[in-house]
Design a protein around this motif. Structure first.
Motif, PDB file in Angstrom:
ATOM      1  N   ALA A  77     -59.091   9.983  -8.962  1.00 15.56           N
ATOM      2  CA  ALA A  77     -58.054  10.574  -8.118  1.00 15.56           C
ATOM      3  C   ALA A  77     -58.004  12.080  -8.376  1.00 15.56           C
ATOM      4  N   VAL A  78     -58.006  12.863  -7.290  1.00 15.01           N
ATOM      5  CA  VAL A  78     -58.021  14.322  -7.418  1.00 15.01           C
ATOM      6  C   VAL A  78     -56.647  14.895  -7.103  1.00 15.01           C
ATOM      7  N   ALA A  79     -56.184  15.774  -7.975  1.00 16.10           N
ATOM      8  CA  ALA A  79     -54.976  16.551  -7.716  1.00 16.10           C
ATOM      9  C   ALA A  79     -55.348  18.026  -7.837  1.00 16.10           C
ATOM     10  N   VAL A  80     -54.798  18.841  -6.958  1.00 17.30           N
ATOM     11  CA  VAL A  80     -55.132  20.262  -6.906  1.00 17.30           C
ATOM     12  C   VAL A  80     -54.008  21.084  -7.513  1.00 17.30           C
ATOM     13  N   LEU A  81     -54.381  22.002  -8.401  1.00 20.69           N
ATOM     14  CA  LEU A  81     -53.438  22.972  -8.946  1.00 20.69           C
ATOM     15  C   LEU A  81     -53.450  24.203  -8.055  1.00 20.69           C
ATOM     16  N   THR A  82     -52.289  24.683  -7.694  1.00 24.17           N
ATOM     17  CA  THR A  82     -52.245  25.785  -6.751  1.00 24.17           C
ATOM     18  C   THR A  82     -51.168  26.788  -7.134  1.00 24.17           C
ATOM     19  N   THR A  83     -51.360  28.023  -6.718  1.00 24.67           N
ATOM     20  CA  THR A  83     -50.278  28.997  -6.756  1.00 24.67           C
ATOM     21  C   THR A  83     -49.648  28.988  -5.366  1.00 24.67           C
ATOM     22  N   PHE A  84     -48.520  29.665  -5.198  1.00 23.09           N
ATOM     23  CA  PHE A  84     -47.841  29.633  -3.903  1.00 23.09           C
ATOM     24  C   PHE A  84     -48.737  30.179  -2.795  1.00 23.09           C
ATOM     25  N   GLY A  85     -49.590  31.155  -3.125  1.00 24.16           N
ATOM     26  CA  GLY A  85     -50.440  31.745  -2.105  1.00 24.16           C
ATOM     27  C   GLY A  85     -51.596  30.868  -1.678  1.00 24.16           C
ATOM     28  N   ASP A  86     -51.843  29.782  -2.403  1.00 25.57           N
ATOM     29  CA  ASP A  86     -52.992  28.934  -2.114  1.00 25.57           C
ATOM     30  C   ASP A  86     -52.707  27.814  -1.117  1.00 25.57           C
ATOM     31  N   ASP A  87     -51.444  27.602  -0.749  1.00 23.92           N
ATOM     32  CA  ASP A  87     -51.140  26.390  -0.014  1.00 23.92           C
ATOM     33  C   ASP A  87     -51.668  26.394   1.417  1.00 23.92           C
ATOM     34  N   ALA A  88     -52.231  27.501   1.899  1.00 22.04           N
ATOM     35  CA  ALA A  88     -52.885  27.491   3.197  1.00 22.04           C
ATOM     36  C   ALA A  88     -54.110  26.586   3.184  1.00 22.04           C
ATOM     37  N   TYR A  89     -54.594  26.293   1.989  1.00 20.97           N
ATOM     38  CA  TYR A  89     -55.787  25.465   1.853  1.00 20.97           C
ATOM     39  C   TYR A  89     -55.473  23.976   1.724  1.00 20.97           C
ATOM     40  N   VAL A  90     -54.208  23.621   1.771  1.00 23.46           N
ATOM     41  CA  VAL A  90     -53.823  22.236   1.536  1.00 23.46           C
ATOM     42  C   VAL A  90     -54.460  21.291   2.547  1.00 23.46           C
ATOM     43  N   ALA A  91     -54.480  21.684   3.817  1.00 22.05           N
ATOM     44  CA  ALA A  91     -55.064  20.808   4.837  1.00 22.05           C
ATOM     45  C   ALA A  91     -56.532  20.530   4.545  1.00 22.05           C
ATOM     46  N   ARG A  92     -57.258  21.548   4.093  1.00 30.53           N
ATOM     47  CA  ARG A  92     -58.670  21.346   3.741  1.00 30.53           C
ATOM     48  C   ARG A  92     -58.810  20.386   2.576  1.00 30.53           C
ATOM     49  N   ALA A  93     -57.937  20.509   1.598  1.00 29.28           N
ATOM     50  CA  ALA A  93     -58.005  19.624   0.451  1.00 29.28           C
ATOM     51  C   ALA A  93     -57.666  18.193   0.845  1.00 29.28           C
ATOM     52  N   LEU A  94     -56.686  18.017   1.734  1.00 32.48           N
ATOM     53  CA  LEU A  94     -56.356  16.686   2.248  1.00 32.48           C
ATOM     54  C   LEU A  94     -57.569  16.047   2.901  1.00 32.48           C
ATOM     55  N   GLY A  96     -60.525  16.690   2.274  1.00 31.15           N
ATOM     56  CA  GLY A  96     -61.542  16.451   1.266  1.00 31.15           C
ATOM     57  C   GLY A  96     -61.219  15.330   0.299  1.00 31.15           C
ATOM     58  N   GLY A  97     -60.027  14.742   0.411  1.00 36.67           N
ATOM     59  CA  GLY A  97     -59.704  13.587  -0.405  1.00 36.67           C
ATOM     60  C   GLY A  97     -58.726  13.815  -1.542  1.00 36.67           C
ATOM     61  N   ALA A  98     -58.168  15.029  -1.674  1.00 35.18           N
ATOM     62  CA  ALA A  98     -57.187  15.267  -2.732  1.00 35.18           C
ATOM     63  C   ALA A  98     -55.913  14.475  -2.448  1.00 35.18           C
ATOM     64  N   ARG A  99     -55.301  13.975  -3.511  1.00 36.39           N
ATOM     65  CA  ARG A  99     -54.071  13.184  -3.364  1.00 36.39           C
ATOM     66  C   ARG A  99     -52.827  13.919  -3.845  1.00 36.39           C
ATOM     67  N   GLY A 100     -53.019  14.998  -4.616  1.00 38.13           N
ATOM     68  CA  GLY A 100     -51.872  15.682  -5.167  1.00 38.13           C
ATOM     69  C   GLY A 100     -51.989  17.184  -5.076  1.00 38.13           C
ATOM     70  N   PHE A 101     -50.854  17.873  -4.964  1.00 35.48           N
ATOM     71  CA  PHE A 101     -50.802  19.333  -4.899  1.00 35.48           C
ATOM     72  C   PHE A 101     -49.688  19.792  -5.822  1.00 35.48           C
ATOM     73  N   LEU A 102     -50.062  20.470  -6.873  1.00 33.74           N
ATOM     74  CA  LEU A 102     -49.133  20.829  -7.929  1.00 33.74           C
ATOM     75  C   LEU A 102     -49.108  22.340  -8.126  1.00 33.74           C
ATOM     76  N   LEU A 103     -47.929  22.875  -8.357  1.00 33.79           N
ATOM     77  CA  LEU A 103     -47.781  24.316  -8.568  1.00 33.79           C
ATOM     78  C   LEU A 103     -47.916  24.664 -10.041  1.00 33.79           C
ATOM     79  N   LYS A 104     -48.748  25.667 -10.334  1.00 36.66           N
ATOM     80  CA  LYS A 104     -48.865  26.143 -11.712  1.00 36.66           C
ATOM     81  C   LYS A 104     -47.528  26.689 -12.207  1.00 36.66           C
TER      82      LYS A 104
END
Length: 219
Positions: A77-94, A96-104
């Motif tokens: 299971a993949v979860a992505v660590l992101t800063t606030f400026g990175d969330d434009a990439y969330v759709a791409r990660a979805l 690609g199969g990521a299940r989680g999006f977490l803020l550093k």
């Protein structure tokens, strides 16, 4: 025990995240990587329960690494660590199969909750990310709907009627009965619709009808 692969190109960030994970007796970091390519290789070697990936990494970024891990090690299971400026990439990660999006910068409890959620087969969005993701999804849906309406505007009223019933999943025979037409006429309309809208098949036509808001409610 939840086995975690941690990937971030900044050693201090990895150390901080690892320290947070260490506060949970049910979580253990089994491998660390400083770039996306190494993360993929370690995911294959260790088969962790969760791969926790930074988005911005050298060699292979977190989005590409997430997609690759989902392809070659689907049990991870993949979860992505992101800063606030990175969330434009969330759709791409979805995609690609990521299940989680977490803020550093988020609450450490969110990090632990996210790791547990994705390890259990669920999904997790940090609350601040979730709000922005939903807003972005609404914007994309509005844009897609407007594009679909513009494309279907070239159709005649009768062709639009046929397209609407295609979107509802009706066969040519049922469309003919609904519109009081002969089946051969409906077949001709369908062929014309596919040609004029550059669609490959009825499935694409149905999707377009739905996006354009033409599909009628069920009986």
């Amino acid at each position: 025990m939840i086995r975690v692969l941690l990937a971030d190109d900044e050693a201090m960030i990895r150390a901080g995240v690892k320290a947070i994970l260490a506060t949970d007796p049910d979580v253990v970091v089994v491998a660390e990587a400083g770039n996306g390519r190494d993360a993929v290789e370690l995911a294959l070697a260790h088969r962790p329960d969760v791969a926790l990936l930074d988005i911005r990494m050298p060699v292979l970024d977190g989005l590409a690494a997430a997609a690759e891990i989902a392809r070659v090690a689907p049990g991870v299971a993949v979860a992505v660590l992101t800063t606030f400026g990175d969330d434009a990439y969330v759709a791409r990660a979805l995609d690609g199969g990521a299940r989680g999006f977490l803020l550093k910068s988020g609450d450490p409890r969110e990090l632990l909750a996210g790791v547990h959620a994705v390890a259990d087969g669920g999904a997790y969005l940090a609350p601040k990310v979730a709000a922005r993701v939903l807003a972005a999804m609404d914007t994309r849906a509005i844009t897609r709907s407007a594009d679909a309406r513009a494309r279907t505007a070239v159709l005649t009223p009768r062709e639009r009627d046929v397209l609407a019933l295609l979107g509802a999943g009706l066969s040519n025979a049922r469309i003919a009965a609904r519109l009081d037409l002969v089946e051969g006429t409906v077949k001709g309309h369908v062929s014309t619709i596919l040609t004029r809208l550059d669609l490959a098949n009825r499935v694409q036509a149905a999707v377009l009808a739905h996006d354009a808001g033409l599909t009628p409610p069920p009986d």
